[in-house]
Design a protein around this motif. Structure first.
Motif, PDB file in Angstrom:
ATOM      1  N   ASP A  95      32.766  38.257  40.557  1.00  0.00           N
ATOM      2  CA  ASP A  95      33.589  39.378  41.030  1.00  0.00           C
ATOM      3  C   ASP A  95      34.088  40.190  39.838  1.00  0.00           C
ATOM      4  N   SER A  97      35.999  43.090  40.541  1.00  0.00           N
ATOM      5  CA  SER A  97      37.027  44.003  41.057  1.00  0.00           C
ATOM      6  C   SER A  97      38.410  43.698  40.488  1.00  0.00           C
ATOM      7  N   ASP A  98      38.591  42.492  39.922  1.00  0.00           N
ATOM      8  CA  ASP A  98      39.892  42.218  39.285  1.00  0.00           C
ATOM      9  C   ASP A  98      40.002  42.976  37.963  1.00  0.00           C
ATOM     10  N   ASP A 104      35.377  47.290  43.822  1.00  0.00           N
ATOM     11  CA  ASP A 104      35.540  46.677  45.144  1.00  0.00           C
ATOM     12  C   ASP A 104      34.579  47.224  46.204  1.00  0.00           C
ATOM     13  N   GLU A 120      33.537  34.542  44.018  1.00  0.00           N
ATOM     14  CA  GLU A 120      34.865  34.259  44.549  1.00  0.00           C
ATOM     15  C   GLU A 120      35.734  35.477  44.323  1.00  0.00           C
ATOM     16  N   GLY A 121      36.761  35.612  45.160  1.00  0.00           N
ATOM     17  CA  GLY A 121      37.626  36.780  45.048  1.00  0.00           C
ATOM     18  C   GLY A 121      36.980  37.994  45.695  1.00  0.00           C
ATOM     19  N   GLY A 122      37.687  39.105  45.602  1.00  0.00           N
ATOM     20  CA  GLY A 122      37.153  40.346  46.157  1.00  0.00           C
ATOM     21  C   GLY A 122      37.375  40.456  47.654  1.00  0.00           C
ATOM     22  N   ASP A 123      37.223  41.661  48.151  1.00  0.00           N
ATOM     23  CA  ASP A 123      37.381  41.971  49.570  1.00  0.00           C
ATOM     24  C   ASP A 123      36.031  41.735  50.236  1.00  0.00           C
ATOM     25  N   HIS A 124      35.999  40.902  51.260  1.00  0.00           N
ATOM     26  CA  HIS A 124      34.711  40.579  51.882  1.00  0.00           C
ATOM     27  C   HIS A 124      34.451  41.338  53.181  1.00  0.00           C
TER      28      HIS A 124
END
Lengths: 524, 170
Positions: A95, A97-98, A104, A120-124
């Protein structure tokens, strides 16, 4: 891996723009992205590719994995394009997007279109896909048939809920009230004040990137010019640069200068049109009438001299499809002279009109800090202290001889975006005059050869809205294997959500118009 | 205020004569009462619907509002809702994601209504064709009265298409 080493480690691509390409593993990708971020660089684009149909011996180990994630990062020396092989048995990537909030929606687009997900993380939540194909089908996979139609399902999309005493929602679109593209705006408001705006796009998705697959390099030019109609010149130029990069072609010098003139004419057209509408949206109909007379004058000049009002298909791989003679110069000088003097009068009128300034100043503000954090780019970025302009920073011919003056302001409100447009009109007129005065003689088009490179072809152009990128991956058969088109609107749409917070709903059209972002360019 | 009036006087009147209707643009026999057409031809309310265009056709539709074409001077104006419209001016190949929205907009437009499809894409999907994401031309989703080809069609051509749709078939 250290960022400082990349010009040595990676391959510099053929072409006028400083672009390097190389393959990395997941750990190095994250490490390089972090270094780019901390070094003041930014994410330009993110896209995926299905490589499963290419034999591994053609393009090395990257192809063995099955999929690839490509990341384009802007750094001090130039553009860094990284390729991460993604195992088809485990289609996941780190990911980003952090680090780069703009990643994103690009990641969600990759998940919809290719089935690769952030590990892991991010908008799914889905982004580009609505209901026209099922969630387990991915149009950019090679196994997906472009002509197959799928049973539609319910388009359930979960907007972020905003609750509290007195909060209500206003849903706008996809069909809007004006003559404008389609998209959905979901406002949560208290009284007249906007608490939150959430955008939902994808309505205009018409399968452009899939359509490119299998096209010849010549065929692709026309489609590239129709990714976003108001940016046709920038896309056509970026596409031509990408083709010229993979075929190791260099367009004749005269063509390069004419391309820049077309790009500046496109910038003028759009800025004139926007300034008219911005006056109109602030209830000054006079502004609309005046600016749109100037725009029409320029459109008619384009039609008369170059054969197309918006200059579609004038830039082609290998050069330009239309040349000019010295009689044309006079006609252009006269038109520009009229525009320059009228715009100067109109600027004074806008500046001194209390009603207009009252609507413009402090409205839709994006502070330089927020702009930097979210990666605001292009014209809107320059109005919020983000001093990026390819024409000034990485000038290719003819900009390297024209010393482009970048327009930057720090207030970040509608007024600042208006001011940047006024200043860029002045600068574009100066540039076109300078181009005509110094225009080199010679050919304006050359033939393009066979594909020479195993690397992607990259075209990177400062369109009127911001940086336009075309990434061209060719197969072993001289055809387009994958083409990714990146519009600056990917970066700027999420910032619009922030720009409207705390403003009143009736100011949204004005704020939106001050950005004037592309729907077609991101829905593809 | 003085500067504005001075500039208006200095600019003068830019409006040009409108084009004539063109039978070649008709796509089907119009069944609408001639009397109604005579009426709406002089006070026509248009709702523009982008069904998936590249935004090129929109640029030319905007131009209809500029002083040269002065569409409002002919009694034709763009309205904010299909509920207020006599005509839909539809651009683009109809993306599958816009199919439902376009049908609903058509249904929300009161009868009698006219539809003009704008551009090569509105005609048959144009360069985007028909695919998993595109239904092709406007006529594949809603009935169309006139088609204006072009990429994008000029404002004069669009105006001609509009006038063709509202003029009585001889």
């Amino acid at each position: 891996m250290r960022l400082d080493d990349f010009p040595k480690l990676f391959t510099k691509l053929h072409g006028a723009m400083p672009v390097w390409h190389g393959s990395v593993d997941a750990k190095d990708l994250r490490a390089l992205c972090e270094q780019v971020l901390h070094g003041g660089g930014k994410l330009l684009a993110l896209w995926g590719e299905d490589c499963s149909d290419i034999s591994p011996d053609v393009q090395g180990t990257t192809r063995e994995a099955g999929y690839a994630l490509h990341v384009a990062l802007v750094t001090a020396p130039g553009l860094l394009v990284l390729t991460l092989p993604v195992d088809q048995n485990k289609p996941a990537f780190p990911d980003l997007s952090d680090l780069f909030p703009a990643a994103d929606r690009m990641q969600r687009n990759i998940a919809d279109m290719l089935g690769l997900h952030p590990a892991e993380g991010g908008d799914h939540r889905k982004w580009t896909r609505h209901a026209s194909w099922p969630g387990n089908a991915h149009p950019l996979r090679k196994s997906f048939d472009i002509n197959a139609t799928h049973a539609t399902e319910m388009d359930a999309y979960q907007f972020v809920p905003v609750t509290g005493n007195g909060v209500h929602e206003i849903a706008v679109g996809p069909v809007h009230a004006g003559i404008i593209e389609v998209g959905h705006f979901h406002f949560s408001v208290i009284g007249e004040k906007v608490l939150r705006l959430e955008e939902r796009f994808g309505y205009k998705h018409k399968g452009i990137e899939k359509r490119f697959e299998g096209m010849s390099l010549e065929q692709g030019a026309k489609l590239a010019g129709r990714i976003s109609g108001d940016t046709t010149v920038a896309y056509a130029w970026a596409y031509a640069l990408a083709v010229e990069s993979v075929t190791h072609t260099t367009a004749p010098l005269r063509a390069q200068w004419l391309r820049a003139m077309f790009l500046e004419l496109e910038r003028l057209l759009n800025h004139l049109g926007d300034l008219g509408y911005l006056g109109n949206d602030a209830a000054l109909g006079f502004g609309f009438a005046q600016f749109w007379i100037l725009k029409e004058d320029l459109l008619r000049m384009n039609s008369e001299l170059f054969g197309h009002r918006y200059l579609m298909d004038r830039i082609v791989p290998g050069g330009v499809s239309v040349d000019i003679d010295s009689a044309t110069h006079t006609r252009i000088f006269e038109t520009l002279q009229h525009i320059a003097s009228t715009v100067s009068t109109l600027k004074n009128i806008y500046d001194e009109h209390a009603g207009v300034q009252d609507r413009f100043i402090t409205t839709g503000r994006v502070t330089p800090d927020l702009a930097a954090q979210l990666g605001l780019t292009g014209l809107a970025g320059r109005a919020s202290g983000q001093a990026w302009d390819l024409r000034a920073q990485f000038p290719c011919a003819p900009y390297d001889q024209l010393e482009v003056l970048m327009a930057t302001h720090r207030n970040g409100d509608v007024a600042a975006r208006v001011t940047v447009r006024f200043e860029e009109i002045t600068e574009s007129i100066r540039l076109i005059r300078a181009i005509l005065e110094k225009l080199p003689q010679g050919e304006s088009r050359c033939a393009i050869g066979e594909v020479q490179s195993v690397h992607p072809g990259i075209g990177w152009v400062e369109g009127w809205r911001g940086e336009v990128l075309i990434a061209l991956h060719t197969g072993s058969d001289n055809l387009i294997h994958r083409l990714h088109a990146h519009d600056p609107s990917w970066q700027n749409w999420p910032v619009l959500e922030h720009a409207v917070i705390g403003n009143i709903v009736p100011d949204f059209p004005l704020i939106n118009k001050s950005f004037n972002l592309s729907y077609s360019g991101v829905d593809l | 205020m003085y500067q504005i009036i001075k500039q208006i006087l200095h600019t003068g009147i830019k409006s040009e004569k409108p084009p004539q209707p063109d039978d070649a643009l008709r796509s089907q026999v119009q069944e609408i009462n001639a009397q109604i057409l005579k009426y709406v031809g002089r006070a026509l309310a248009i709702r523009h619907v982008d069904a998936g265009s590249c935004n090129g056709c929109e640029l030319e539709i905007h131009c209809l509002n500029n002083p040269y074409y002065n569409i409002e001077g002919m009694g034709i104006h763009f309205v904010a809702s299909p509920r207020h419209a006599d005509m839909l001016l539809v651009t683009g190949p109809v993306s599958r994601h816009m199919e439902v929205a376009l049908k609903r907009t058509f249904d929300a437009t009161p009868d009698p209504k006219l539809v003009v499809a704008v551009g090569d894409c509105g005609r048959d999907g144009g360069i985007f064709g028909t695919s998993y994401a595109s239904c092709g031309g406007v006529t594949s989703v809603i009935p169309v009265d006139a088609v204006v080809p072009g990429c994008p069609p000029t404002p004069v051509a669009i105006l001609q298409g509009i006038l063709t749709a509202v003029s009585r078939r001889v």
